[in-house]
Design a protein around this motif. Sequence first.
Motif, PDB file in Angstrom:
ATOM      1  N   PRO A 207      10.276  -1.160  11.019  1.00 36.66           N
ATOM      2  CA  PRO A 207       9.343  -0.643  10.015  1.00 36.66           C
ATOM      3  C   PRO A 207       8.070  -1.468   9.884  1.00 36.66           C
ATOM      4  N   PHE A 208       7.767  -2.291  10.853  1.00 36.16           N
ATOM      5  CA  PHE A 208       6.586  -3.160  10.747  1.00 36.16           C
ATOM      6  C   PHE A 208       5.511  -2.769  11.748  1.00 36.16           C
ATOM      7  N   ASP A 209       5.422  -1.504  12.121  1.00 40.15           N
ATOM      8  CA  ASP A 209       4.441  -1.132  13.138  1.00 40.15           C
ATOM      9  C   ASP A 209       3.086  -0.814  12.515  1.00 40.15           C
ATOM     10  N   ILE A 210       2.749  -1.573  11.477  1.00 39.98           N
ATOM     11  CA  ILE A 210       1.513  -1.289  10.752  1.00 39.98           C
ATOM     12  C   ILE A 210       0.262  -1.436  11.625  1.00 39.98           C
ATOM     13  N   PRO A 211       0.170  -2.456  12.496  1.00 43.88           N
ATOM     14  CA  PRO A 211      -1.055  -2.568  13.302  1.00 43.88           C
ATOM     15  C   PRO A 211      -1.281  -1.381  14.217  1.00 43.88           C
ATOM     16  N   VAL A 212      -0.219  -0.756  14.700  1.00 46.74           N
ATOM     17  CA  VAL A 212      -0.393   0.324  15.654  1.00 46.74           C
ATOM     18  C   VAL A 212      -0.018   1.676  15.053  1.00 46.74           C
ATOM     19  N   MET A 287      16.546   0.390  14.556  1.00 46.12           N
ATOM     20  CA  MET A 287      15.622   0.302  13.429  1.00 46.12           C
ATOM     21  C   MET A 287      14.431   1.219  13.647  1.00 46.12           C
ATOM     22  N   ARG A 288      13.973   1.260  14.897  1.00 51.13           N
ATOM     23  CA  ARG A 288      12.794   2.061  15.194  1.00 51.13           C
ATOM     24  C   ARG A 288      13.052   3.536  14.911  1.00 51.13           C
ATOM     25  N   ALA A 289      14.276   3.980  15.215  1.00 48.33           N
ATOM     26  CA  ALA A 289      14.560   5.401  15.057  1.00 48.33           C
ATOM     27  C   ALA A 289      14.881   5.772  13.623  1.00 48.33           C
ATOM     28  N   SER A 290      15.174   4.798  12.769  1.00 45.31           N
ATOM     29  CA  SER A 290      15.695   5.192  11.466  1.00 45.31           C
ATOM     30  C   SER A 290      14.897   4.681  10.279  1.00 45.31           C
ATOM     31  N   LEU A 291      13.905   3.841  10.472  1.00 41.62           N
ATOM     32  CA  LEU A 291      13.206   3.311   9.304  1.00 41.62           C
ATOM     33  C   LEU A 291      11.754   3.750   9.276  1.00 41.62           C
ATOM     34  N   PRO A 292      11.259   4.151   8.108  1.00 43.00           N
ATOM     35  CA  PRO A 292       9.835   4.438   7.974  1.00 43.00           C
ATOM     36  C   PRO A 292       9.035   3.147   7.872  1.00 43.00           C
ATOM     37  N   ARG A 293       7.742   3.321   7.829  1.00 41.84           N
ATOM     38  CA  ARG A 293       6.833   2.184   7.886  1.00 41.84           C
ATOM     39  C   ARG A 293       6.544   1.652   6.483  1.00 41.84           C
ATOM     40  N   LEU A 294       6.440   0.330   6.377  1.00 43.79           N
ATOM     41  CA  LEU A 294       6.017  -0.262   5.110  1.00 43.79           C
ATOM     42  C   LEU A 294       4.489  -0.209   5.009  1.00 43.79           C
ATOM     43  N   ARG A 295       4.011  -0.466   3.795  1.00 39.34           N
ATOM     44  CA  ARG A 295       2.567  -0.561   3.613  1.00 39.34           C
ATOM     45  C   ARG A 295       2.166  -2.009   3.814  1.00 39.34           C
TER      46      ARG A 295
END
Lengths: 368, 378
Positions: A207-212, A287-295
């Motif tokens: 859920p930490f893919d905020i930069p991309v 985690m990638r398949a099941s968690l949304p992104r944080l702000r």
Amino acid sequence: MIAGNAWVDALVRMGIIGALVPVSVIVLTWVERKVIGRMQMRLGPMRVGPYGTLQGFADTIKLLTKEDVRPQTADRWTFELAPFVIVVPTLMALVSLPFTADLFVRNLTLGLFYIVAVSGLSIVGFVMAGWGSDNKYALIGGIRAAAQLISYEIPLVMAVLAIAMIGQTLNLSEIVAKQHNVPYIAYQPLTFIIFTIAGLAELYRQPFDIPVAESEVVGGPFVEYSGIRWSMFQLGEFVNLVLISILGSLIFLGGWRWPIGGDAPVIAQFALMFVKASVFILFFMWMRASLPRLRIDQLMAYCWQLLLPFAFLQIVINGLVLVYDWPSVLLTVFSTIAAAAAIWLTYRVAQQSGVRYQPGFDRVGSVL
Amino acid sequence: MATDYRVPVEPEMETLDINVNVGPQHPATHGVFRMILTVDGELVKDLDPVIGYMHRGNEKLPENCDYRQAIGYHDRTDYLAQFNTEHCFVQAVEKLGNLPVPERAEYIRVILAEMNRMSSHLMFLGAFGTDIGLFGTSFMYAFRDRETIQDFFEEITGERMMYNYFRPGGVAWDVPENFEARCEQVLAKVKRGLEDIDGLMMENEVVLARCRGLSTVSPEDAINWGLSGPMLRATGLAHDLRRAEPYSIYDRFEFDIPTGRQGDVYDRIVVRLEEMKQSVRIVEQALEQMPDGPIMAEGMKRILRVPAGEIYMRVESPRGEYGVYVVSNGSDKPYRHKVRGASFSNLSALRAMSVGRYVADVILILGSIDIVLCEVDR
């Protein structure tokens, strides 16, 4: 020693790792697509080769032969150098990473320190890519990457530091050797959690893919890249994934030593490492398949307000136990309590921000 | 001349707001919507929505078609809730022309419209999942069930998207013989799929942390902005046209109107999720009550002329109040034809809800409005 001369020996070893890494990246992209496909009730790639096994190679050929586009207004050297600045440090970190008792390029005495120091350099590449692309999405993404990666570098380093305190060494082989009977995860559950979360953030995956973030900045720093340069970012990402996974299995799960002992054949050691690293990799994919992104603010708050204090707490615990020579079972006890506290705080924050309640049901009708 | 007595402050470093253009081709804009964000770092200071990329004259074109030909344009107005929009226009013509509708046709219409509501909300849940960063998992979950509904519609109408199945006075042709069995199959799948999506998204801490309290809307503001549908019900107002002014045969069914409490993004998702469960209930009741009989009113003329007059008919589409205003001058074509799209009114609140939020939040707010750009631009 594989060859007689030390230089030749090092070159041969680097050659082995240099050949293994791109292949493992190609395989990993396929594995990731298959695993996530299964989690999403899809088949994943199925067309190229049996069960799509050659998909990664086909993609590689496509990326290598694609036109390398550079926007006219881009800052030329910054733009063109950024992929190298991201990839080279991650490959450099592999130099001191032991895969088994024998398979490594150089077993540095300061191996752990070296890996952490070198892999931190790739942040510069994100900022360069973000700035040099002359694209606002890329700029926002690059700045997000800088904020996130630098912030999460700190708990990651603290977690590694706690392990170094326990192991009393920075040499990865010696750290593994000291886990002959008990892997460090038993002593340091809190450190393990911090390492995994911070590692996930370092890999900028959900859920930490905020930069991309695809739905916000459309690929962030990579938005203007194509072909070979884009695939270098991909290479860096997956090498980092392997790096974090192997590092985690070395310093927490007992590497190639636990539970089969140090005298096992190389094949068994390699298989053990493969299994342990795969656990990490599959966890990251899950985690990638099941968690949304944080702000971004939630992400930073989580790092600075929760992970970092608890990382310091773990170091204090380790220091106390080591200085007063208390039995090491106390490490387990204290670290477990602290880990429970950290998890509870994480959930409490999420619960405070809002709980689910039953919606109201109205049978009467309109109030307008 | 006024003198500025304020002490000029020399800032150490000057910062500039930048304009970020989001759309018309951007993964999060759900169509060809464009918004120009003025951002200060991650904070959105201003938002300038630009619409009109999808304008195709969907209001003017039907004025050159006869009443049956005009139905197709309503499929294309809201391409996710085709049966609901068709239902609206067809009822407008029927009321204007005083056309009777057989019972069976009414039931078929309601069943299809409610299933269309489910498929539209499934689309929303899937797309919202990708907005919030769920890497396509919710999308695949939602589309599995949406596909079963689409297949079902295809069996009945022969089309997957532009059904063009309702007619003034009934429906185009009768449903297949296995209609009820297939309906129950689809409902069973949807019910199970809803639990999957519920488990995937609604209890997730990240979803809660992101969506709770985001862009809360008070009921007064909601009315002033003209919000309708789930956006309005999320604020706590139980306003549902199916209950407020029961059109068609909606007064015969037992269903609840789910409402939220604070009108935030999370409430909007919950309301839509619960609405789907209510739609399942309505379809189940309708299947039980569905009679046999004709599907088209007796004595329908080949060329349909409705008496001169005007009418505004509105229905509860998945996005809110979908209305059609038809003026007839007695000929076989509508003299004036105007559509009230729920998405347009709901979208007009975007700027007020978004300013001062983070960029990532604006994407969520836009996603939670559940716009269909064809309905906005028409």
